[in-house]
Design a protein around this motif. Structure first.
Motif, short mmCIF file in Angstrom:
data_model
loop_
_atom_site.label_atom_id
_atom_site.label_comp_id
_atom_site.label_asym_id
_atom_site.label_seq_id
_atom_site.Cartn_x
_atom_site.Cartn_y
_atom_site.Cartn_z
N GLY A 148 -9.16 -56.62 -45.63
CA GLY A 148 -9.43 -56.28 -47.01
C GLY A 148 -10.85 -56.66 -47.41
O GLY A 148 -11.64 -57.09 -46.58
N PRO A 149 -11.16 -56.47 -48.71
CA PRO A 149 -10.24 -55.99 -49.74
C PRO A 149 -9.97 -54.50 -49.63
O PRO A 149 -10.70 -53.77 -48.96
N ASN A 150 -8.88 -54.08 -50.26
CA ASN A 150 -8.55 -52.65 -50.39
C ASN A 150 -8.46 -51.95 -49.04
O ASN A 150 -8.98 -50.85 -48.86
N SER A 151 -7.77 -52.59 -48.11
CA SER A 151 -7.51 -51.95 -46.82
C SER A 151 -6.04 -51.55 -46.73
O SER A 151 -5.17 -52.19 -47.32
N GLU A 152 -5.79 -50.48 -45.96
CA GLU A 152 -4.42 -49.99 -45.75
C GLU A 152 -4.17 -49.89 -44.25
O GLU A 152 -4.88 -49.16 -43.54
N ILE A 153 -3.18 -50.63 -43.76
CA ILE A 153 -2.85 -50.63 -42.34
C ILE A 153 -1.36 -50.37 -42.21
O ILE A 153 -0.54 -51.08 -42.81
N SER A 154 -0.99 -49.38 -41.41
CA SER A 154 0.44 -49.08 -41.21
C SER A 154 0.72 -48.83 -39.73
O SER A 154 -0.06 -48.17 -39.04
N ASP A 155 1.83 -49.39 -39.27
CA ASP A 155 2.34 -49.17 -37.91
C ASP A 155 1.24 -49.34 -36.86
O ASP A 155 1.09 -48.52 -35.95
N SER A 156 0.49 -50.42 -36.97
CA SER A 156 -0.64 -50.66 -36.08
C SER A 156 -0.66 -52.12 -35.64
O SER A 156 -0.05 -52.99 -36.28
N THR A 157 -1.39 -52.39 -34.56
CA THR A 157 -1.62 -53.76 -34.11
C THR A 157 -3.10 -54.07 -34.25
O THR A 157 -3.96 -53.24 -33.96
N VAL A 158 -3.37 -55.30 -34.69
CA VAL A 158 -4.74 -55.76 -34.89
C VAL A 158 -4.88 -57.10 -34.19
O VAL A 158 -4.15 -58.04 -34.47
N GLY A 159 -5.83 -57.21 -33.27
CA GLY A 159 -6.00 -58.42 -32.48
C GLY A 159 -6.65 -59.56 -33.25
O GLY A 159 -7.17 -59.40 -34.35
N ASP A 160 -6.64 -60.74 -32.62
CA ASP A 160 -7.21 -61.94 -33.23
C ASP A 160 -8.70 -61.76 -33.54
O ASP A 160 -9.42 -61.03 -32.86
N TYR A 161 -9.15 -62.45 -34.59
CA TYR A 161 -10.56 -62.51 -34.98
C TYR A 161 -11.14 -61.14 -35.33
O TYR A 161 -12.35 -60.91 -35.21
N THR A 162 -10.30 -60.24 -35.76
CA THR A 162 -10.76 -58.89 -36.15
C THR A 162 -10.86 -58.79 -37.66
O THR A 162 -10.03 -59.34 -38.39
N ASN A 163 -11.87 -58.06 -38.13
CA ASN A 163 -12.06 -57.83 -39.56
C ASN A 163 -11.87 -56.35 -39.87
O ASN A 163 -12.44 -55.49 -39.19
N VAL A 164 -11.06 -56.06 -40.89
CA VAL A 164 -10.85 -54.68 -41.34
C VAL A 164 -11.16 -54.66 -42.83
O VAL A 164 -10.37 -55.12 -43.66
N ARG A 165 -12.32 -54.13 -43.18
CA ARG A 165 -12.78 -54.18 -44.57
C ARG A 165 -12.76 -52.80 -45.21
O ARG A 165 -13.31 -51.85 -44.67
N GLN A 166 -12.04 -52.70 -46.34
CA GLN A 166 -12.00 -51.46 -47.14
C GLN A 166 -11.81 -50.23 -46.27
O GLN A 166 -12.52 -49.23 -46.40
N SER A 167 -10.81 -50.28 -45.42
CA SER A 167 -10.61 -49.20 -44.45
C SER A 167 -9.13 -48.86 -44.32
O SER A 167 -8.26 -49.60 -44.77
#
Length: 457
Positions: free
Chosen positions: A294-313
């Motif tokens: 985040g902020p304002n991120s949408e994640i569905s039915d997915s895997t995200v590994g350690d130390y990963t950043n997902v910003r506004q995506s």
């Protein structure tokens, strides 16, 4: 040990929902409410679970297949009539039967277990799950005797002034001695204003036999909420969201603004991950440790590994590795596999592609139907041209290739290892490894063109 059975009532259409979707299939935190019910039942030891279906029977079954047996209530003639449909599967078996409605997704497994335990401790033929509320209007009241045992259930419309002052109400969830239940069901009458067979009438029948009828009060009224309309659905969503967020925070997840963070019931999040406001995590998503989402991120039915950043995506149906940077404003579409230490920057879209370790697409690129090797650089405006209007084709970019800005890679095409693509090129043929490919029109400068143009006008 005595056998345990569960009967889930899920036959109603739910007309007050004013929806084409059957009531028990309306989602709460991303999951149909009846699935919440069977999830909690599955946490306990039940020998058999029977779901009573009616409206939308096949669709309801599809959400619960393999987790329950099913019986059909062809005509909805009341709750007692619904339970009676399970007679062919449960009649004559000794044990305890839990009857619960499929529109009560907030009742916890711990509460069900406590209800069952009290039922057995008191040797009761029936035990009612009750709740205390300051606003009991419309609910049946639980009237207890001086010893604290249940004397009767009085419906609101039938209660006198003293009975209406009682704030312990009937929630519609019960435990029964299984043999006594199906014996009493045969005696339930539909001699009432609605012409229906009501399950609470079983309580009165058992009391007339001098059987023990007990009651267990739920820890919180909100847990027993039955969902009959969109207002109750929104309230259940609020309660479940709060419950889910608090569980994650207790497990070591930082949620900066729980009131503006929405996490599905099946989402898993590792410790020391931070979730920023406006984020939605849905489906079977798994987030690793020490991530920033985040902020304002949408994640569905997915895997995200350690130390990963997902910003506004936005990330759907994809796999993202360790130490990856996604966003801001990236779109990871289904079947994308993003390996470790990759950077997918602003306004980059990835679809049905593999991006190898350490590769970068920092901005304004489309990667579709592609296989990107390790340590590849995709310059600003790089596009894999995968669609000719009829068919999709694959682009392969091998390790350590460098693709310049505004390059079009027209699939099917392969860019070899360590190759360079000059900025502005449109590549239509394979590029060998270690090569520089330049595919752009020759620049032509027409001097004094503007002056000649003005003279002609």
């Amino acid at each position: 040990m005595s056998k345990r059975f569960a009967v889930i009532l899920a036959a109603g259409q739910g007309t007050r929902m004013k929806s084409k979707l059957y009531k028990v299939l309306h989602p709460v935190c991303g999951k149909p409410m009846v699935e919440h019910v069977i999830d909690n039942i599955s946490k306990l030891r039940f020998d058999q679970t029977v779901t009573v279906v009616g409206h939308g029977a096949e669709l309801v079954k599809s959400h619960m297949e393999g987790r329950s047996d099913f019986v059909l209530q062809e005509e909805q003639l009341g709750t007692a009539h619904a339970v009676k449909q399970a007679k062919e599967l449960l009649n004559g078996q000794k044990g305890t039967t839990l009857v619960i409605c499929g529109d009560t997704p907030l009742i916890k497994a711990e509460t069900m277990e406590a209800l069952l335990a009290l039922h057995n401790e008191q040797g009761a033929k029936a035990t009612i799950l009750t709740a205390y509320t300051n606003d009991p209007d419309g609910y049946g009241r639980i009237i207890r005797n001086q010893e604290g045992m249940v004397e009767k259930i009085v419906e609101h419309k039938d209660a006198n002034e003293a009975e209406r002052s009682v704030k312990e109400i009937n929630t519609g969830t019960y435990c029964f001695d299984n043999v006594a239940l199906f014996d009493a069901l045969e005696q339930v009458s539909n001699d009432n204003a609605q012409g229906e067979f009501y399950l609470p009438d079983v309580i009165e029948i058992l009391k007339q036999r001098n059987d023990i009828v007990s009651a267990y009060q739920a820890p919180r009224f909100e847990e027993t909420l039955g969902i009959n309309d969109r207002i109750a659905l929104a309230e259940a969503e609020r309660i479940m969201t709060k419950r889910i967020n608090e569980e994650h925070m207790r497990n070591g997840v930082t949620i900066k603004d729980p009131n503006n963070t929405y996490i599905g019931a099946d989402v898993v999040i590792g410790s020391d991950t931070t979730i920023l406001p406006g984020t939605m995590l849905q489906g079977k998503t798994i987030i690793g440790e020490n991530c920033l989402i985040g902020p304002n991120s949408e994640i569905s039915d997915s895997t995200v590994g350690d130390y990963t950043n997902v910003r506004q995506s936005v990330v759907h149906d994809s796999s993202i590795g360790l130490k990856v940077e996604i966003g801001p404003f990236a779109h990871i579409r289904p079947e994308a596999v993003i390996h470790d230490e990759v950077k997918i920057g602003n306004f980059v879209e990835v679809k049905k592609s593999v991006v190898g370790k350490g590769s970068k697409a920092s901005h304004l690129s489309y990667i579709g139907d592609a296989e990107i090797g390790a340590n590849v650089n995709l310059g600003c405006g790089s596009i894999t041209v995968n669609y000719d209007g009829k068919n999709k084709y694959k682009t392969v970019i091998e390790d350590h290739a460098f693709v310049g800005c505004n390059a079009n890679l027209v699939a099917p095409v392969t860019i070899g290892k360590n190759a360079f693509i000059a900025a502005g090129s449109t590549i239509t043929k394979d590029v060998p490894g270690e090569s520089l490919s330049i595919a752009r029109a020759k620049q032509v400068n027409k001097e004094n063109y503007v002056k000649k143009l003005s003279l002609n006008n």
